[in-house]
Motif scaffolding. Sequence first.
Motif, short mmCIF file in Angstrom:
data_model
loop_
_atom_site.label_atom_id
_atom_site.label_comp_id
_atom_site.label_asym_id
_atom_site.label_seq_id
_atom_site.Cartn_x
_atom_site.Cartn_y
_atom_site.Cartn_z
N SER A 1 4.10 3.17 -5.11
CA SER A 1 3.60 4.29 -5.91
C SER A 1 2.25 3.99 -6.55
O SER A 1 1.44 4.89 -6.75
N THR B 1 0.82 -1.22 0.00
CA THR B 1 0.00 0.00 0.00
C THR B 1 0.85 1.27 0.00
O THR B 1 0.35 2.35 -0.32
N GLN B 2 2.13 1.12 0.36
CA GLN B 2 3.01 2.29 0.37
C GLN B 2 3.72 2.50 -0.97
O GLN B 2 4.43 3.49 -1.14
N GLN C 1 -0.46 4.43 -3.78
CA GLN C 1 -0.39 5.78 -3.26
C GLN C 1 -0.98 6.78 -4.24
O GLN C 1 -1.51 7.82 -3.85
#
Length: 298
Positions: free
Chosen positions: A150, A147-148, A153
């Motif tokens: 690119s 989830t972190q 995000q």
Amino acid sequence: MTSQEQASGHPTLSPLIIACLAATWLIWGSTYLAIKFALVSFPPFLQMGSRFITAGVLLMAWMKWRGAPWPTAVEWRNAVVIGGLMLGGGMGGTGVAEETVGSGLVVAFIAVIPLMIAALNRCYGIKTGAMEGAGIAVGLVGVLMLTQGSGFQASIPGLIAITVACVTWSVGSVLSQRNFPLAPGAMGFASEMLCGGAVLMVLAAMAGEKAQWPPEPKALAAWAYLVIFGSLIAFNAYMVLLARASAGLASSYSFVNPVIAMLLGVSLGGEVVTGFEWAAVSVVLLGVVLLVAGRRSP
């Protein structure tokens, strides 16, 4: 299983089992890119709804021709609940997510479903072993890493949609085994596809979705591929594996599909996957492997 296989304790891989594995590994792994291609002419809820209604009608007609009885009223009710969760929420959310997130990253996130199901089963008193617990923990770390990246995000709506999809699919899977059993065999899956497809068509109407007409040839071909190969062939192959192979082997698609989907997304779909995202996927798959290995242990 033959007497030789029983004596050895390790069933051999028959041509049927190998064919079914190929279907769940390769076909299911490719359906996520097909969903993305079909989105050009078929919006997500409309695409999924028409796909599952068509597949459900074909499968139910086939089962009736073979003499299978109609589902009971209770089994139809269960099909509405399970179809609404697994197909309405699960597949509908997947289609929505793929509007803004690469297909490879979406299926990598979906790899967490076996971990979610194992965690939900604890609510029914089914305890997980040490290796299974480690698998759940490692898999969740991988998802948090994912989830972190690119891809997610850049699309918070896509992240929300795929999270809803995974949760509803997992809840529907557990409830279908515990509280809302479907009709026996393929008739139950046909009723699930029909009811889930109907829920998706309602969602499509509420969202004001309309298909492009005439559809682009590539999108129409992708939709037909999803109906025939994704919904009819691969799904029934998975059911054969559940009946004739170990649970670990049957669920092996969950750590093969992300690799297939990401490779196809990069090579055919022009998607970009960063090194950090590949690392996150590796952590997720390690968690699934630990979970499956834990389930195989005595």
